[in-house]
Write a protein that holds these residues in place. Sequence first.
Motif, PDB file in Angstrom:
ATOM      1  N   ALA A  70       2.649   1.781  -3.453  1.00 18.85           N
ATOM      2  CA  ALA A  70       1.814   2.152  -4.598  1.00 18.85           C
ATOM      3  C   ALA A  70       1.844   3.647  -4.871  1.00 18.85           C
ATOM      4  O   ALA A  70       1.892   4.079  -6.023  1.00 18.85           O
ATOM      5  N   SER A  73       4.593   0.728 -12.420  1.00 22.88           N
ATOM      6  CA  SER A  73       3.557  -0.173 -11.921  1.00 22.88           C
ATOM      7  C   SER A  73       4.033  -0.809 -10.617  1.00 22.88           C
ATOM      8  O   SER A  73       5.101  -1.423 -10.586  1.00 22.88           O
ATOM      9  N   PRO A  74       3.261  -0.704  -9.536  1.00 20.69           N
ATOM     10  CA  PRO A  74       3.678  -1.319  -8.265  1.00 20.69           C
ATOM     11  C   PRO A  74       3.825  -2.828  -8.358  1.00 20.69           C
ATOM     12  O   PRO A  74       4.594  -3.430  -7.620  1.00 20.69           O
ATOM     13  N   THR A  75       3.068  -3.434  -9.294  1.00 17.87           N
ATOM     14  CA  THR A  75       3.085  -4.897  -9.396  1.00 17.87           C
ATOM     15  C   THR A  75       3.843  -5.393 -10.617  1.00 17.87           C
ATOM     16  O   THR A  75       3.875  -6.592 -10.888  1.00 17.87           O
ATOM     17  N   GLU A 105       0.831  -1.212   0.000  1.00 19.01           N
ATOM     18  CA  GLU A 105       0.000   0.000   0.000  1.00 19.01           C
ATOM     19  C   GLU A 105       0.864   1.261   0.000  1.00 19.01           C
ATOM     20  O   GLU A 105       0.598   2.216  -0.736  1.00 19.01           O
TER      21      GLU A 105
END
Length: 615
Positions: A366, A375-377, A363
């Motif tokens: 992000a 992109s965080p992922t 969190e």
Amino acid sequence: MTMVGTTDLNRPVRSRAAGPAGDDDSRREVVATSRAPRARGVPHAEIEPAGSSEGVAGDTVTVAVAVRVVLSGARIVAGADGANRRVNWATTLRGRPPAFEPRGGGELVLAPGATLESLYQADRALTIPRILEGLATAGAVGLVIPAPAPADAIVTSDRLGLPLIETPEGFSFVDADRSVISLVLDRRSEMQTRASALYRELAALAVEGQGVAAILSKAASATGHLAVLEDETFTVRGTGVPPGEVATDLPATLTSVEERGHLVAWLRTQTVNSTTPPSTPITASRWSKHRVVAPVFTGERLRGYVSFCGHTSRLGDFDLLAVSRTAAICALELSKEDAVLAAEQRAQGDLVDDLLRAAGDPELTARPAMRAGLSPTGSFGVVVIGFDTDVAPAEATNLTASLHRMLRDRGIPALCRTGTTEVIVICEVAAGTTGVGGVAHDASTIDTSLRTIAKVIHETAATRLGQTATGAGLSQPHSPLGRLPDAIREAREAWRIGRRVHGAGHLTPYADLRLDRVLYALRDAPELRQFCDQSLGALIEYDRRTSQNLVATLEAFFACHGNLSQTAVRLQLHRNSLLYRIGRIQEVGAIDLEDPETRLALQVALKARRLLIPL
């Protein structure tokens, strides 16, 4: 008048009894005192001198133009090959030596009959052919004399390509001198006015924030020439194409290696500032064109060159002024870019710090990731550019700016942070289920993409700072972004291990190190050093005493997988000499190279030794 004409124009009058000087002696004296200044070490074929017949256009006052416009009734009777030489000034010969005073080249020289007679009476060596030779050496572009021109003068004029201009009876040399100078000054004034107007238009584009592309496009439209901006490494940063033309199939680089040397040598002879940079004609052989070029400076830093490229007959004096004005505006634009990039670098450094602090918390990760455009992922990798030699802070900052610009232009989401000994580059190679550009990816594709990006980053850094000054380490691909600390650690370790294993200036992927990275993790363990001493100590001590290079021979032996022929070639040894060394290795080290366990232990010890030797 057939008795006129030599070159000893700058020599004091000698006694008539002394007789005429020899040809070689006369010519040497004239060249020594009258030569127009040139750029040191720059061949004439590359940087064109004043008065050159190359690079002239309709706005340029040439010998032919001067004859047609202001020398009423005059005609070129010889040396027509030089009719398109640029006229920079007009001057009249004096009646006694030194008769001609150079003004930097490009002079149209007028010689009234009385002056020629006076020179001949002062020194019988001063005939018209000799005067032509001296003027050619001094950089003059033509000689105007009363009719008729002597036959030997016509032959000399044609040989030199220096126009000989014949005037009719009653011709006023005084009026002609003034008229040529007025024509030159009027054309210069017109060109200055046009160049100033272009400068204001380009400045307006810069103020509006239109960018370098719009500036080059406007310059190309105003001059009718292809406009090109190269950076300080001669990489093309942008082009502007004239209306109605299409620039296709152009090589990626404009300036050849030879032309770079000529430009750098010429620039050393110039007084440079960012607002009025000098300009010069030069070839553009890679693009099969000629061009005029001006340097781009921000402060005292050379940022690149602006060139206008075209055919020789279309490039003129206005283009020399226009390319200088365009370079000055590009300098302003690059200064603005520098300020923006400096702010971006500070912001990106802060974002990297935020990501490191938020590591492990999806969190918290992000928010800074979204601000950075990452992109965080997604999948990402880290490249650490390590400075193998001392690098000034300004150079490190400029490198980061170049990397940021390069990655942005390639559409690669990235963050850069500048440190005192390194530059960290975080590159996204896949967002979600697709790679950069929206192509579906797998682990192999991601790894290949990351290695390709890292190679470009390292090449850019090596070009900026020098190959031996710049090493780099590449992490493995990671996901999600919360694993950033692991990726930075891997990239740093890869750089540090790579310096020891490969030497300075190499890109080292962490994934390729395998055993090296395991040994590096154990570098502080006393057991590892003890293991190396037990395995190689006797050989190292023997080499220290005898300089026999047994350790190096052993390394080559294992690098060639035990193949004696390949090892001998690698070490440039006769096979018998290699066999002797192998025997000494086994004897001195008390080892059996036929034993697999011994061979494995020696190879591990050799790898560990490189990681333990102080840099």
